[in-house]
Design a protein around this motif. Sequence first.
Motif, short mmCIF file in Angstrom:
data_model
loop_
_atom_site.label_atom_id
_atom_site.label_comp_id
_atom_site.label_asym_id
_atom_site.label_seq_id
_atom_site.Cartn_x
_atom_site.Cartn_y
_atom_site.Cartn_z
N ASP A 7 0.86 -1.26 -0.13
CA ASP A 7 -0.12 -0.02 -0.11
C ASP A 7 0.83 1.26 -0.08
OD1 ASP A 7 -2.70 1.03 0.11
OD2 ASP A 7 -2.09 1.59 2.32
N LEU A 8 1.86 1.23 0.62
CA LEU A 8 3.00 2.65 0.70
C LEU A 8 3.27 2.65 -0.61
CD1 LEU A 8 4.79 4.36 2.41
CD2 LEU A 8 6.67 2.44 2.10
N ASP A 9 3.45 1.93 -1.43
CA ASP A 9 4.21 2.16 -2.78
C ASP A 9 2.81 2.91 -3.43
OD1 ASP A 9 5.67 2.09 -5.23
OD2 ASP A 9 4.37 0.31 -6.02
N LYS A 10 1.69 2.19 -3.34
CA LYS A 10 0.49 2.73 -4.20
C LYS A 10 0.12 4.35 -3.92
CE LYS A 10 -4.39 1.34 -5.00
NZ LYS A 10 -5.26 0.45 -4.83
N ARG A 11 0.05 4.54 -2.60
CA ARG A 11 -0.60 5.86 -1.98
C ARG A 11 0.65 6.82 -1.99
NH1 ARG A 11 -2.15 6.32 2.86
NH2 ARG A 11 -0.68 4.55 3.76
N LEU A 12 1.90 6.24 -1.75
CA LEU A 12 2.80 7.55 -1.30
C LEU A 12 3.99 7.40 -2.41
CD1 LEU A 12 3.27 6.99 2.38
CD2 LEU A 12 1.67 8.90 1.20
N LEU A 13 4.60 6.48 -2.67
CA LEU A 13 5.66 6.60 -3.50
C LEU A 13 5.54 7.10 -4.95
CD1 LEU A 13 7.93 3.46 -2.35
CD2 LEU A 13 8.04 5.94 -1.81
N MET A 14 4.51 6.26 -5.59
CA MET A 14 4.16 6.35 -6.98
C MET A 14 3.65 7.98 -7.33
SD MET A 14 5.39 4.41 -8.86
CE MET A 14 5.91 2.66 -9.13
N PRO A 15 2.78 8.39 -6.55
CA PRO A 15 2.19 9.92 -6.52
C PRO A 15 3.57 10.91 -6.32
CG PRO A 15 0.83 8.67 -5.34
CD PRO A 15 1.80 7.66 -5.46
N SER A 16 4.48 10.60 -5.58
CA SER A 16 5.48 11.24 -5.48
C SER A 16 6.40 11.34 -6.55
CB SER A 16 6.23 11.00 -4.24
OG SER A 16 5.25 11.35 -3.10
N ILE A 17 6.63 10.39 -7.04
CA ILE A 17 7.30 10.13 -8.17
C ILE A 17 6.89 10.85 -9.38
CG2 ILE A 17 8.45 8.67 -9.95
CD1 ILE A 17 9.05 6.52 -7.33
N LEU A 18 5.57 10.86 -9.66
CA LEU A 18 4.89 11.49 -10.52
C LEU A 18 4.97 12.92 -10.53
CD1 LEU A 18 2.84 11.14 -13.08
CD2 LEU A 18 1.10 11.35 -11.29
N ASN A 19 4.71 13.32 -9.31
CA ASN A 19 4.97 14.73 -8.87
C ASN A 19 6.25 15.42 -9.14
OD1 ASN A 19 2.26 15.25 -8.18
ND2 ASN A 19 2.76 14.75 -5.99
N LEU A 20 7.33 14.43 -9.01
CA LEU A 20 8.85 15.02 -9.47
C LEU A 20 8.89 14.88 -10.82
CD1 LEU A 20 10.81 12.68 -6.78
CD2 LEU A 20 10.64 15.40 -6.80
N SER A 21 8.30 13.99 -11.51
CA SER A 21 8.45 13.99 -13.00
C SER A 21 7.61 15.30 -13.68
CB SER A 21 7.83 12.79 -13.41
OG SER A 21 7.89 12.76 -14.84
N ARG A 22 6.23 15.55 -13.21
CA ARG A 22 5.76 16.66 -13.74
C ARG A 22 6.53 17.92 -13.18
NH1 ARG A 22 -0.41 15.21 -11.50
NH2 ARG A 22 -0.82 13.61 -13.22
N ASP A 23 7.14 18.04 -12.33
CA ASP A 23 7.75 19.24 -11.76
C ASP A 23 9.14 19.60 -12.57
OD1 ASP A 23 5.85 19.92 -10.08
OD2 ASP A 23 6.85 19.40 -8.39
N GLY A 24 9.49 18.34 -13.57
CA GLY A 24 10.70 18.48 -14.24
C GLY A 24 11.90 18.09 -13.52
N LEU A 25 11.81 17.62 -12.33
CA LEU A 25 13.10 17.17 -11.48
C LEU A 25 13.42 15.50 -11.98
CD1 LEU A 25 11.61 18.53 -8.34
CD2 LEU A 25 13.31 19.56 -9.60
N LEU A 26 12.89 15.13 -12.95
CA LEU A 26 13.40 13.73 -13.21
C LEU A 26 13.64 13.65 -14.62
CD1 LEU A 26 11.20 11.18 -11.31
CD2 LEU A 26 13.23 11.91 -10.87
#
Length: 75
Positions: free
Chosen positions: A39-58
């Motif tokens: 559940d940690l991956d589904k609720r926290l990690l993946m949305p955080s990674i998506l936000n980093l990508s959207r912000d151009g940090l990846l």
Amino acid sequence: MSPAATKTKAAGNHKAPTRPAKPNREPPATLAIFAATVDLDKRLLMPSILNLSRDGLLKPKFPILDISHHDRTSW
């Protein structure tokens, strides 16, 4: 004037030869997520990674490796 002061003053007038700028290269990296079906991956990690990508940090093709013993068909 002392010899040391003369050397310092003379060194201040000398320009170092210019070198071509090196390209800004980052070391290659891969994000590995273990126990990816939790559940940690589904609720926290993946949305955080998506936000980093959207912000151009990846990088656009930043590799992410999900590692799990279970199938992810329940998502």
